[in-house]
Design an enzyme around this catalytic site. Structure first.
Site, mmCIF file in Angstrom:
data_model
loop_
_atom_site.group_PDB
_atom_site.id
_atom_site.type_symbol
_atom_site.label_atom_id
_atom_site.label_comp_id
_atom_site.label_asym_id
_atom_site.label_seq_id
_atom_site.Cartn_x
_atom_site.Cartn_y
_atom_site.Cartn_z
ATOM 1 N N CYS A 35 -4.211 -2.843 -8.137
ATOM 2 C CA CYS A 35 -3.785 -4.039 -7.394
ATOM 3 C C CYS A 35 -4.715 -5.237 -7.615
ATOM 4 O O CYS A 35 -4.720 -5.800 -8.696
ATOM 5 C CB CYS A 35 -3.638 -3.689 -5.919
ATOM 6 S SG CYS A 35 -2.594 -4.848 -5.036
ATOM 7 N N HIS A 78 -1.753 1.966 -4.546
ATOM 8 C CA HIS A 78 -2.787 2.435 -3.626
ATOM 9 C C HIS A 78 -2.349 3.809 -3.120
ATOM 10 O O HIS A 78 -1.354 4.356 -3.569
ATOM 11 C CB HIS A 78 -2.881 1.499 -2.414
ATOM 12 C CG HIS A 78 -3.369 0.140 -2.711
ATOM 13 N ND1 HIS A 78 -4.672 -0.128 -3.035
ATOM 14 C CD2 HIS A 78 -2.735 -1.065 -2.685
ATOM 15 C CE1 HIS A 78 -4.828 -1.443 -3.188
ATOM 16 N NE2 HIS A 78 -3.663 -2.034 -2.995
HETATM 17 N N1 GLN Z 1 -4.512 -10.091 -2.991
HETATM 18 C C1 GLN Z 1 -3.582 -9.509 -3.857
HETATM 19 C C2 GLN Z 1 -2.130 -9.691 -3.486
HETATM 20 O O1 GLN Z 1 -1.759 -9.706 -2.309
HETATM 21 C C3 GLN Z 1 -3.959 -8.054 -4.031
HETATM 22 C C4 GLN Z 1 -3.677 -7.191 -2.837
HETATM 23 C C5 GLN Z 1 -4.137 -5.764 -2.978
HETATM 24 O O2 GLN Z 1 -5.062 -5.434 -3.721
HETATM 25 N N2 GLN Z 1 -3.498 -4.892 -2.206
HETATM 26 O O3 GLN Z 1 -1.344 -9.816 -4.382
#
Ligand code: GLN
Length: 243
Positions: A94, A194
Site C-alpha cells: 500500500c 494488508h
Molecule cells: N495513504 C495511502 C492511501 O490512502 C496509503 C494507505 C495505506 O497504506 N493503507 O492511498
C-alpha cells in the site's frame, strides 16, 4: 542457508498488521531449518541495501508518507533504485508500494514526490477503497489466489515499464477501474494487501522466499509445510468473497 531481511520504516509504515509479514517470512524459513536475520531500518538509520537478501516495506496513511519524505530523499531513494536494478527482492504494501512510484497526489492536492524506482503513480480519490478483497497473481508471480484487506484513497496507475502483480477477483485493487492489482517488476512485488498479507497466503509467501533464496544460492526446492490452518483461513475468505 540464511536470508537477511530488511524491514524498512517499521516505525511509520505498519498498518493493519503489516509487521506480521516479517513473522511469516522468518517462521517459514526457520520451520525448514533456514536462518532468518531481521534488521529494522527506521527513519534516521542508514544501511547498505546490498547487504540484504529481501526488503519489506509496509503501508501508512498520507500523514506518515509525508513524514518520511525527507529521510527518503536523503539517500534511501538512491539505495532503493540501485537495489531494484540489481534484482533485490522487495515486498511492499500500500503506502510502501506507492512510495516506489513517481508520486502520490492526495485528493486535496498535496503532492508527495516519491522515488520513481517503478513506472507508476498514484492519485487520491474522494471515495476510499476499503474491504476484504482477492486477486489472482500472474503466472510469473506464481499464479496463486491472494486474499487481503485494502484501505486506500490512492488510485495507482501502472506505466508501460511494469506489469501488474495480478488481476482483481473481488474488491478494488490498484484503482477499482482497470482490474489490475499491485505491481511486479524484476523481483519487486507491490500490493494493496494488508491483513497482513503473507500469513494467510502461504503459496505467495513461499514464492517470495524462493525468489530470494534462488538469487542468493541458485536453485532451491522449498520443503512443503503443514499449511492446514493457513489454507483454512485463506479458503474461508475466498468463500466469503465468492471467489
Ligand atoms: N495513504 C495511502 C492511501 O490512502 C496509503 C494507505 C495505506 O497504506 N493503507 O492511498
Amino acid at each position: 542457508m540464511e536470508l537477511k531481511i530488511c524491514h524498512m520504516y517499521p516505525d511509520v509504515l505498519n498498518l493493519y498488521g503489516d509487521g506480521g509479514n516479517i513473522i511469516s517470512l522468518s517462521r517459514r524459513l526457520r520451520w525448514r531449518g533456514i536462518g532468518a536475520e531481521i534488521t529494522k531500518l527506521p527513519i534516521g538509520s542508514s544501511a547498505s541495501l546490498a547487504d540484504f537478501d529481501l526488503v519489506f516495506i509496509g503501508g501508512g496513511q498520507d500523514f506518515e508518507q509525508q513524514v518520511l519524505l525527507e529521510d527518503l530523499h536523503r539517500g534511501k531513494d538512491r539505495e532503493i533504485r540501485a537495489a531494484i536494478a540489481d534484482g533485490l527482492p522487495f515486498l511492499t504494501i500500500c503506502g510502501g508500494y506507492q512510495m516506489l512510484g513517481h508520486y502520490y497526489e492526495t485528493y486535496d492536492g498535496k503532492r508527495c514526490d516519491f522515488i520513481g524506482a517503478l513506472d507508476l503513480y498514484t492519485k487520491g480519490s474522494q471515495r476510499r477503497m476499503i474491504g476484504n478483497y482477492a486477486f489472482r497473481c500472474g503466472e510469473e508471480a506464481g499464479g496463486s489466489v491472494v486474499v487481503g484487506f485494502e484501505n486506500h484513497s490512492g488510485k495507482t496507475w501502472l506505466g508501460r515499464g511494469v506489469q501488474p502483480l495480478g488481476r482483481v477477483l473481488a474488491g478494488f485493487g490498484n484503482n477499482g477501474e482497470d482490474g489490475t492489482e499491485g505491481v511486479h517488476y524484476k523481483n519487486v512485488f507491490g500490493s494493496y494487501s494488508h491483513g497482513p498479507m503473507l500469513p494467510k497466503n502461504p503459496a505467495f509467501c513461499d514464492r517470495l522466499l524462493s525468489v530470494a533464496l534462488e538469487r542468493k544460492y541458485g536453485r532451491c526446492e522449498l520443503e512443503p509445510l503443514d499449511d492446514a490452518a493457513e489454507i483454512a483461513a485463506h479458503d474461508e475468505m475466498c468463500a466469503r468473497l465468492g471467489v
